[in-house]
Write a protein that holds these residues in place. Structure first.
Motif, mmCIF file in Angstrom:
data_model
loop_
_atom_site.group_PDB
_atom_site.id
_atom_site.type_symbol
_atom_site.label_atom_id
_atom_site.label_comp_id
_atom_site.label_asym_id
_atom_site.label_seq_id
_atom_site.Cartn_x
_atom_site.Cartn_y
_atom_site.Cartn_z
ATOM 1 N N SER A 144 0.845 -1.193 0.000
ATOM 2 C CA SER A 144 0.000 0.000 0.000
ATOM 3 C C SER A 144 0.877 1.237 0.000
ATOM 4 O O SER A 144 1.871 1.299 0.738
ATOM 5 N N LEU A 145 0.523 2.207 -0.830
ATOM 6 C CA LEU A 145 1.238 3.478 -0.877
ATOM 7 C C LEU A 145 0.217 4.597 -0.966
ATOM 8 O O LEU A 145 -0.555 4.652 -1.921
ATOM 9 N N SER A 146 0.174 5.447 0.061
ATOM 10 C CA SER A 146 -0.724 6.604 -0.006
ATOM 11 C C SER A 146 0.118 7.854 -0.205
ATOM 12 O O SER A 146 1.235 7.964 0.311
ATOM 13 N N ILE A 147 -0.426 8.784 -0.982
ATOM 14 C CA ILE A 147 0.276 10.009 -1.336
ATOM 15 C C ILE A 147 -0.565 11.188 -0.887
ATOM 16 O O ILE A 147 -1.737 11.295 -1.259
ATOM 17 N N GLU A 148 0.038 12.059 -0.092
ATOM 18 C CA GLU A 148 -0.622 13.270 0.381
ATOM 19 C C GLU A 148 0.216 14.462 -0.055
ATOM 20 O O GLU A 148 1.418 14.515 0.222
ATOM 21 N N GLU A 149 -0.390 15.401 -0.756
ATOM 22 C CA GLU A 149 0.304 16.634 -1.123
ATOM 23 C C GLU A 149 0.449 17.470 0.147
ATOM 24 O O GLU A 149 -0.500 17.599 0.921
ATOM 25 N N ILE A 150 1.643 18.010 0.375
ATOM 26 C CA ILE A 150 1.900 18.822 1.566
ATOM 27 C C ILE A 150 2.545 20.143 1.136
ATOM 28 O O ILE A 150 3.073 20.243 0.020
ATOM 29 N N PRO A 151 2.537 21.150 2.021
ATOM 30 C CA PRO A 151 3.216 22.405 1.696
ATOM 31 C C PRO A 151 4.726 22.196 1.534
ATOM 32 O O PRO A 151 5.298 21.290 2.143
ATOM 33 N N ALA A 152 5.348 23.025 0.726
ATOM 34 C CA ALA A 152 6.800 22.965 0.563
ATOM 35 C C ALA A 152 7.469 23.135 1.924
ATOM 36 O O ALA A 152 6.949 23.819 2.808
ATOM 37 N N PHE A 153 8.599 22.473 2.085
ATOM 38 C CA PHE A 153 9.331 22.546 3.349
ATOM 39 C C PHE A 153 10.800 22.808 3.048
ATOM 40 O O PHE A 153 11.247 22.671 1.921
ATOM 41 N N SER A 154 11.514 23.173 4.068
ATOM 42 C CA SER A 154 12.935 23.490 3.914
ATOM 43 C C SER A 154 13.772 22.227 4.139
ATOM 44 O O SER A 154 13.663 21.583 5.179
ATOM 45 N N ALA A 155 14.571 21.880 3.146
ATOM 46 C CA ALA A 155 15.484 20.739 3.264
ATOM 47 C C ALA A 155 16.664 20.987 2.336
ATOM 48 O O ALA A 155 16.510 21.566 1.259
ATOM 49 N N THR A 156 17.830 20.547 2.741
ATOM 50 C CA THR A 156 19.020 20.703 1.911
ATOM 51 C C THR A 156 19.546 19.373 1.387
ATOM 52 O O THR A 156 20.472 19.336 0.590
ATOM 53 N N ARG A 157 18.939 18.279 1.891
ATOM 54 C CA ARG A 157 19.357 16.941 1.473
ATOM 55 C C ARG A 157 18.244 15.966 1.820
ATOM 56 O O ARG A 157 17.219 16.350 2.359
ATOM 57 N N PHE A 158 18.464 14.686 1.536
ATOM 58 C CA PHE A 158 17.520 13.651 1.934
ATOM 59 C C PHE A 158 18.167 12.875 3.060
ATOM 60 O O PHE A 158 19.331 12.484 2.960
ATOM 61 N N GLN A 159 17.422 12.657 4.144
ATOM 62 C CA GLN A 159 18.022 11.982 5.292
ATOM 63 C C GLN A 159 17.092 10.935 5.902
ATOM 64 O O GLN A 159 15.885 11.038 5.810
#
Length: 91
Positions: A72-87
């Motif tokens: 199962s994979l659910s996708i929710e659109e969210i507001p943009a957030f601040s990130a400089t990398r993936f962790q």
């Protein structure tokens, strides 16, 4: 730019799912984070250009871990957030 929260269920803990998700994100240039939930699912908050996000979501849907299995994979659109990398984060 697209920002989403993915909730992934199936065999996604104990199979390297989070670390391989990070490898996919780093390869594609996706920013965000991934963590395990107490119920056995994995949550991913990710953002990037629309086409790249489509590719990222497709790879997550197939499971980046050979031992993993996404049921199962659910996708929710969210507001943009601040990130400089993936962790990988821990909760």
């Amino acid at each position: 730019m697209r920002s989403v929260r993915l909730t992934v269920k199936g065999r996604v803990q104990g199979v390297g799912f989070r670390y391989l998700t990070k490898m996919v994100a780093d390869r594609l240039g996706v920013l965000g984070r991934v963590w395990n939930e107490a119920d056995g699912s994995v949550t991913i908050e990710a953002q990037g250009p629309e086409k790249i996000m489509a590719d990222f979501i497709a790879e997550i849907r197939k499971s980046p871990s050979p031992q993993g299995k996404v049921t199962s994979l659910s996708i929710e659109e969210i507001p943009a957030f601040s990130a400089t990398r993936f962790q990988v984060t821990y909760r």
